[in-house]
Structure formats: structure tokens, C-alpha cells
Scaffold this motif. Structure first.
Motif, PDB file in Angstrom:
ATOM      1  N   SER A   1       0.850  -1.184   0.000  1.00 44.35           N
ATOM      2  CA  SER A   1       0.000   0.000   0.000  1.00 44.35           C
ATOM      3  C   SER A   1       0.885   1.233   0.000  1.00 44.35           C
ATOM      4  O   SER A   1       1.837   1.344   0.775  1.00 44.35           O
ATOM      5  N   GLY A   2       0.589   2.114  -0.932  1.00 45.10           N
ATOM      6  CA  GLY A   2       1.406   3.309  -1.107  1.00 45.10           C
ATOM      7  C   GLY A   2       1.098   4.337  -0.050  1.00 45.10           C
ATOM      8  O   GLY A   2      -0.036   4.412   0.452  1.00 45.10           O
ATOM      9  N   GLY A   3       2.114   5.102   0.280  1.00 40.74           N
ATOM     10  CA  GLY A   3       1.940   6.161   1.246  1.00 40.74           C
ATOM     11  C   GLY A   3       0.853   7.129   0.835  1.00 40.74           C
ATOM     12  O   GLY A   3       0.081   7.597   1.667  1.00 40.74           O
ATOM     13  N   HIS A   4       0.773   7.387  -0.480  1.00 40.63           N
ATOM     14  CA  HIS A   4      -0.225   8.338  -0.938  1.00 40.63           C
ATOM     15  C   HIS A   4      -1.632   7.851  -0.635  1.00 40.63           C
ATOM     16  O   HIS A   4      -2.482   8.625  -0.253  1.00 40.63           O
TER      17      HIS A   4
ATOM     18  N   VAL B   1       0.016 -10.463   3.152  1.00 44.19           N
ATOM     19  CA  VAL B   1       1.220  -9.895   3.768  1.00 44.19           C
ATOM     20  C   VAL B   1       1.301  -8.462   3.254  1.00 44.19           C
ATOM     21  O   VAL B   1       1.298  -8.240   2.048  1.00 44.19           O
ATOM     22  N   LEU B   2       1.326  -7.501   4.151  1.00 45.95           N
ATOM     23  CA  LEU B   2       1.316  -6.106   3.722  1.00 45.95           C
ATOM     24  C   LEU B   2       2.714  -5.477   3.797  1.00 45.95           C
ATOM     25  O   LEU B   2       3.414  -5.621   4.797  1.00 45.95           O
ATOM     26  N   VAL B   3       3.102  -4.809   2.728  1.00 45.33           N
ATOM     27  CA  VAL B   3       4.291  -3.947   2.742  1.00 45.33           C
ATOM     28  C   VAL B   3       3.759  -2.539   2.531  1.00 45.33           C
ATOM     29  O   VAL B   3       2.936  -2.325   1.653  1.00 45.33           O
ATOM     30  N   HIS B   4       4.175  -1.589   3.355  1.00 49.78           N
ATOM     31  CA  HIS B   4       3.638  -0.244   3.156  1.00 49.78           C
ATOM     32  C   HIS B   4       4.733   0.742   2.782  1.00 49.78           C
ATOM     33  O   HIS B   4       5.893   0.582   3.155  1.00 49.78           O
ATOM     34  N   GLY B   5       4.327   1.771   2.038  1.00 53.35           N
ATOM     35  CA  GLY B   5       5.225   2.884   1.739  1.00 53.35           C
ATOM     36  C   GLY B   5       4.918   4.011   2.706  1.00 53.35           C
ATOM     37  O   GLY B   5       4.266   3.810   3.728  1.00 53.35           O
TER      38      GLY B   5
ATOM     39  N   LEU C   1       0.660 -10.386  -6.516  1.00 54.53           N
ATOM     40  CA  LEU C   1       1.237  -9.159  -5.978  1.00 54.53           C
ATOM     41  C   LEU C   1       0.258  -8.034  -6.315  1.00 54.53           C
ATOM     42  O   LEU C   1      -0.086  -7.852  -7.478  1.00 54.53           O
ATOM     43  N   ILE C   2      -0.186  -7.323  -5.298  1.00 52.58           N
ATOM     44  CA  ILE C   2      -1.149  -6.238  -5.541  1.00 52.58           C
ATOM     45  C   ILE C   2      -0.555  -4.925  -5.040  1.00 52.58           C
ATOM     46  O   ILE C   2      -0.241  -4.783  -3.863  1.00 52.58           O
ATOM     47  N   MET C   3      -0.373  -3.987  -5.956  1.00 53.40           N
ATOM     48  CA  MET C   3       0.161  -2.667  -5.596  1.00 53.40           C
ATOM     49  C   MET C   3      -1.011  -1.703  -5.452  1.00 53.40           C
ATOM     50  O   MET C   3      -1.673  -1.389  -6.453  1.00 53.40           O
ATOM     51  N   VAL C   4      -1.257  -1.256  -4.240  1.00 50.50           N
ATOM     52  CA  VAL C   4      -2.382  -0.345  -4.009  1.00 50.50           C
ATOM     53  C   VAL C   4      -1.838   1.082  -3.991  1.00 50.50           C
ATOM     54  O   VAL C   4      -0.936   1.395  -3.215  1.00 50.50           O
ATOM     55  N   THR C   5      -2.361   1.933  -4.863  1.00 46.72           N
ATOM     56  CA  THR C   5      -1.841   3.296  -4.934  1.00 46.72           C
ATOM     57  C   THR C   5      -2.969   4.322  -4.988  1.00 46.72           C
ATOM     58  O   THR C   5      -4.092   4.017  -4.581  1.00 46.72           O
ATOM     59  N   ASP C   6      -2.658   5.534  -5.458  1.00 54.63           N
ATOM     60  CA  ASP C   6      -3.660   6.616  -5.405  1.00 54.63           C
ATOM     61  C   ASP C   6      -4.193   6.995  -6.780  1.00 54.63           C
ATOM     62  O   ASP C   6      -4.794   8.039  -6.945  1.00 54.63           O
TER      63      ASP C   6
ATOM     64  N   ASP D   1       9.303   4.948 -23.359  1.00 57.02           N
ATOM     65  CA  ASP D   1       8.630   6.068 -24.040  1.00 57.02           C
ATOM     66  C   ASP D   1       8.234   7.198 -23.093  1.00 57.02           C
ATOM     67  O   ASP D   1       7.690   8.203 -23.531  1.00 57.02           O
ATOM     68  N   GLY D   2       8.409   6.976 -21.789  1.00 53.94           N
ATOM     69  CA  GLY D   2       8.051   8.023 -20.831  1.00 53.94           C
ATOM     70  C   GLY D   2       6.547   8.128 -20.573  1.00 53.94           C
ATOM     71  O   GLY D   2       6.085   9.097 -19.978  1.00 53.94           O
ATOM     72  N   VAL D   3       5.771   7.123 -21.009  1.00 53.27           N
ATOM     73  CA  VAL D   3       4.322   7.114 -20.713  1.00 53.27           C
ATOM     74  C   VAL D   3       4.134   7.000 -19.205  1.00 53.27           C
ATOM     75  O   VAL D   3       3.223   7.580 -18.630  1.00 53.27           O
ATOM     76  N   VAL D   4       5.020   6.247 -18.564  1.00 54.37           N
ATOM     77  CA  VAL D   4       5.007   6.200 -17.106  1.00 54.37           C
ATOM     78  C   VAL D   4       6.279   6.865 -16.587  1.00 54.37           C
ATOM     79  O   VAL D   4       7.318   6.825 -17.231  1.00 54.37           O
ATOM     80  N   SER D   5       6.161   7.484 -15.418  1.00 60.73           N
ATOM     81  CA  SER D   5       7.325   8.175 -14.854  1.00 60.73           C
ATOM     82  C   SER D   5       7.213   8.164 -13.338  1.00 60.73           C
ATOM     83  O   SER D   5       6.251   7.632 -12.779  1.00 60.73           O
ATOM     84  N   GLY D   6       8.163   8.795 -12.680  1.00 63.55           N
ATOM     85  CA  GLY D   6       8.128   8.948 -11.224  1.00 63.55           C
ATOM     86  C   GLY D   6       7.931   7.624 -10.509  1.00 63.55           C
ATOM     87  O   GLY D   6       8.533   6.608 -10.860  1.00 63.55           O
ATOM     88  N   GLY D   7       7.045   7.650  -9.500  1.00 62.26           N
ATOM     89  CA  GLY D   7       6.825   6.476  -8.644  1.00 62.26           C
ATOM     90  C   GLY D   7       6.253   5.282  -9.385  1.00 62.26           C
ATOM     91  O   GLY D   7       6.302   4.148  -8.884  1.00 62.26           O
ATOM     92  N   MET D   8       5.703   5.502 -10.585  1.00 64.93           N
ATOM     93  CA  MET D   8       5.141   4.374 -11.337  1.00 64.93           C
ATOM     94  C   MET D   8       6.246   3.484 -11.911  1.00 64.93           C
ATOM     95  O   MET D   8       6.025   2.314 -12.181  1.00 64.93           O
ATOM     96  N   VAL D   9       7.469   4.034 -12.060  1.00 68.26           N
ATOM     97  CA  VAL D   9       8.555   3.251 -12.658  1.00 68.26           C
ATOM     98  C   VAL D   9       9.019   2.113 -11.728  1.00 68.26           C
ATOM     99  O   VAL D   9       8.977   0.933 -12.126  1.00 68.26           O
ATOM    100  N   PRO D  10       9.415   2.414 -10.463  1.00 66.40           N
ATOM    101  CA  PRO D  10       9.798   1.290  -9.596  1.00 66.40           C
ATOM    102  C   PRO D  10       8.641   0.314  -9.359  1.00 66.40           C
ATOM    103  O   PRO D  10       8.865  -0.884  -9.177  1.00 66.40           O
ATOM    104  N   LYS D  11       7.420   0.820  -9.402  1.00 68.93           N
ATOM    105  CA  LYS D  11       6.255  -0.047  -9.183  1.00 68.93           C
ATOM    106  C   LYS D  11       6.149  -1.072 -10.320  1.00 68.93           C
ATOM    107  O   LYS D  11       6.005  -2.266 -10.075  1.00 68.93           O
ATOM    108  N   LEU D  12       6.247  -0.593 -11.554  1.00 71.38           N
ATOM    109  CA  LEU D  12       6.137  -1.506 -12.694  1.00 71.38           C
ATOM    110  C   LEU D  12       7.350  -2.434 -12.761  1.00 71.38           C
ATOM    111  O   LEU D  12       7.227  -3.600 -13.119  1.00 71.38           O
ATOM    112  N   GLU D  13       8.537  -1.903 -12.419  1.00 73.76           N
ATOM    113  CA  GLU D  13       9.725  -2.764 -12.434  1.00 73.76           C
ATOM    114  C   GLU D  13       9.584  -3.893 -11.415  1.00 73.76           C
ATOM    115  O   GLU D  13       9.951  -5.031 -11.677  1.00 73.76           O
ATOM    116  N   ALA D  14       9.016  -3.563 -10.244  1.00 73.80           N
ATOM    117  CA  ALA D  14       8.818  -4.591  -9.217  1.00 73.80           C
ATOM    118  C   ALA D  14       7.815  -5.638  -9.706  1.00 73.80           C
ATOM    119  O   ALA D  14       7.992  -6.839  -9.473  1.00 73.80           O
TER     120      ALA D  14
END
Ligand code: ATP
Ligand code: MG
Length: 296
Positions: free
Chosen positions: A26-29, A55-59, A205-210, A239-252
Motif C-alpha cells: 500500500s502506497g503512502g499516498h 502480507v502487507l508492505v507499506h510505503g 502481488l497487488i500494488m495499491v496506490t492513489d 517512451d516516458g508514458v510512465v514516470s516517477g513512482g510508477m517506474v519502480p512499481k512496474l519494475e517490481a
């Protein structure tokens, strides 16, 4: 009868995931807002109660930035990774372990479950080394930025997580790792979730964000991409369609599905009530699903 359809669909998924681990990040946002945190906690408790092991991992990005602002320090984030000097590391520990983690454990409790707060240091859960520096483009020129106390995971020992999960607790993991000398390193929570999902042999794996998921146009929530293959993810990053915090999320996500038992990863919106249940227990799911795509 539509309700019975929903129920029978859910029961099929409950049976399929019985006894398996599902890693939720779950993302901090998504957790700044107390009601979003409550929603997430409630879904985790319901999932646990039907015999699945969340199992929860939080930002805690926004919480760390808020404390830094208050202390007159300017937060700096490079491609989704927080530049971490010694003072920032202390702030991150305080915000992640002392604030977000314990609040999540409390929300699980008031939601009728039992959470246990852990960090990467507990039971040697994850050992990390410094990531070093990253090349970034500032204005027109390329520069090396030293990330400081940002870690990358070297090894994982899941024993402590499995022990508490087996006994019915919901592990709540703060992304602070131990370095080889017993010091602390700040690790991006998406990376922790991806690696942990693989090490636990999780089914999902479920990434919960904002945001609703990966958007073709960041300004337009209706431009949601509901499914992406690993090659499509690579292209979207290039291509830069995704950037910022979305990059490590997709890489994970791609890391977990290409190298482990995790066959699906999802990016979903935590601000929508029951988005985790919708993802786990309905055919339509929610958000963006990352799949392996064509085998190369
Ligand atoms: N194509 C895109 N679609 C959707 N979001 C995007 C896209 N590109 C970049 N983003 C950004 O990625 C952000 C999500 O990552 P971010 O790191 O900010 O949050 P988080 O990982 O949920 O929280 P934390 O980092 O605190 O754990 C979105 O809020 C959005 O601003
Ligand atoms: Mg993030």
C-alpha cells in the motif's frame, strides 16, 4: 439473481487462493487519508478470515515528505527513489515504522484482525546494500546523483513472515532494511513487495496506490490500461508514458512475474472502497493487470 452470481464467483476465487500468500503493497499516498487506510485494513482482515494469507508492505512517501517539510528539509526524489542522507534516514524510520506501520496495525485491530509490525531488520528479513548513484537529466545535462542511504535488497529470509502469517497474524512490513553491519537502509517499498512476493512463493502481488492504475494520459483517469504485458511495460517506461513512482512499481511487478511463482501483478486504486476484494474475488478485477505476455 445478481447477488448469487457475485457470491459464486467470489467463492471460486476464495477456494483457489486458499492457504496461499498474497503480497499487498500500500502506497503512502493512498494511506494519507485515514478512511483509505481503514478500507485497506478491512479488506486485508476479510481476506485473512477466509483462509488466504495477506502480507502487507507499506510505503510512506507523503508522510516522510511532510515531516521533512516541517523540519525545513527539502525532499528530493529521483525516478521514484528518495535521496536519503543521514537525517532523512532517521525521518524515514520515524515516519514509516513509528507512524504509518503502527497506524496500519491499529487499523487492522479495529477492523477485527491481528497485525504484527515488522521491519527488514526483524529476523534478518531483508539485508540490503547501498544502491549508489543514479544518472539523471537535470535541465539539459546528465548528472550523477548519490542516493545516499537507499538500499537494494541482497538477501531475504522469509521465516519471520511465514511464522507470524501461519499463526493467523497479518504481517505489516516497513521498508527499512539492515545493511551488512547492522545499520539501516531505506528501500523503495515497491521493490520490497516485489522481492518478498517472489521469496514467499506468493500467488499474487497487488500494488495499491492513489491512481486507478497505469494511465495512458496521467491527467485523464478514464485512460486506464487494464492489461499490460512485460514487453509493453518496458516500452511504456522507455517512451516516458510512465514516470516517477510508477517506474519502480512496474519494475517490481515485472521482476516478480518473470522470476517467480507470481503469475499476475496488479496496480489498483486504494481510494476506492473494497478495491482489494474486487481484485481478488471477481472476474473483472480492478486497475491494471501485468502479465507475462508472449514468451520470448
Ligand atoms: N502513466 C501513469 N499512470 C498513472 N500514474 C502515473 C503514471 N506515470 C506516473 N505516475 C505517478 O505515479 C504515482 C504513483 O507512485 P507513487 O510512488 O507516487 O505512489 P505510491 O508508490 O503509491 O506511494 P509510496 O511511494 O509512498 O509508497 C501516481 O500518483 C502518479 O503521479
Ligand atoms: Mg512509490
Amino acid at each position: 439473481m445478481p447477488d448469487m452470481e457475485v457470491l459464486s464467483e467470489a467463492l471460486r476465487y476464495i477456494r483457489r487462493f486458499q492457504g496461499l500468500s498474497v503480497v499487498v503493497k500500500s502506497g503512502g499516498h493512498a494511506m494519507v487519508d485515514g478512511s483509505t487506510m481503514e478500507n485497506i485494513a478491512r479488506d486485508l482482515v476479510l481476506t485473512r478470515n477466509v483462509g488466504i494469507r495477506p502480507v502487507l508492505v507499506h510505503g510512506g512517501g507523503p508522510e516522510i515528505s511532510r515531516v521533512m517539510d516541517r523540519m525545513g528539509k527539502e525532499p528530493r526524489v529521483v525516478e521514484g527513489l528518495r535521496v536519503t542522507d543521514e537525517e532523512t534516514l532517521e525521518i524515514a524510520k520515524m515516519a514509516l515504522i513509528g507512524n504509518v506501520g503502527t497506524r496500519m496495525v491499529a487499523n487492522i485491530w479495529t477492523g477485527g484482525g491481528r497485525g504484527v509490525g515488522l521491519t527488514g531488520k526483524d529476523g534478518g528479513l531483508f539485508i540490503a546494500r547501498r544502491k549508489g548513484s543514479k544518472r539523471v537529466r537535470v535541465g539539459g545535462e546528465e548528472r550523477e546523483v548519490d542516493l545516499g542511504f537507499v538500499g537494494e535488497i541482497v538477501s531475504i529470509d522469509t521465516d519471520v513472515v511465514e511464522t507470524v502469517a501461519e499463526r493467523g497474524y497479518i504481517p505489516v512490513i516497513s521498508p527499512i532494511a539492515m545493511d551488512e553491519d547492522g545499520g539501516s537502509l531505506n528501500v523503495n517499498a515497491d521493490e520490497v513487495a516485489g522481492e518478498l512476493a517472489g521469496a514467499l512463493g506468493a500467488s499474487k502481488l497487488i500494488m495499491v496506490t492513489d491512481v486507478p492504475g497505469v494511465l495512458r494520459d496521467r491527467e485523464d483517469p478514464s485512460s486506464l490500461v487494464s492489461e499490460m504485458s512485460v514487453p509493453e511495460v518496458r516500452r511504456a517506461i522507455e517512451d516516458g508514458v510512465v514516470s516517477g513512482g510508477m517506474v519502480p512499481k512496474l519494475e517490481a511487478c515485472t521482476g516478480a512475474i518473470t522470476s517467480s511463482t507470481v503469475d499476475r501483478a496488479h496496480i489498483i486504486d486504494g481510494t476506492r472502497p473494497h478495491s482489494i476484494l474486487e481484485e481478488l474475488f471477481t472476474d473483472r478485477g480492478s486497475g491494471t493487470m501485468i502479465t507475462l505476455g508472449e514468451k520470448i
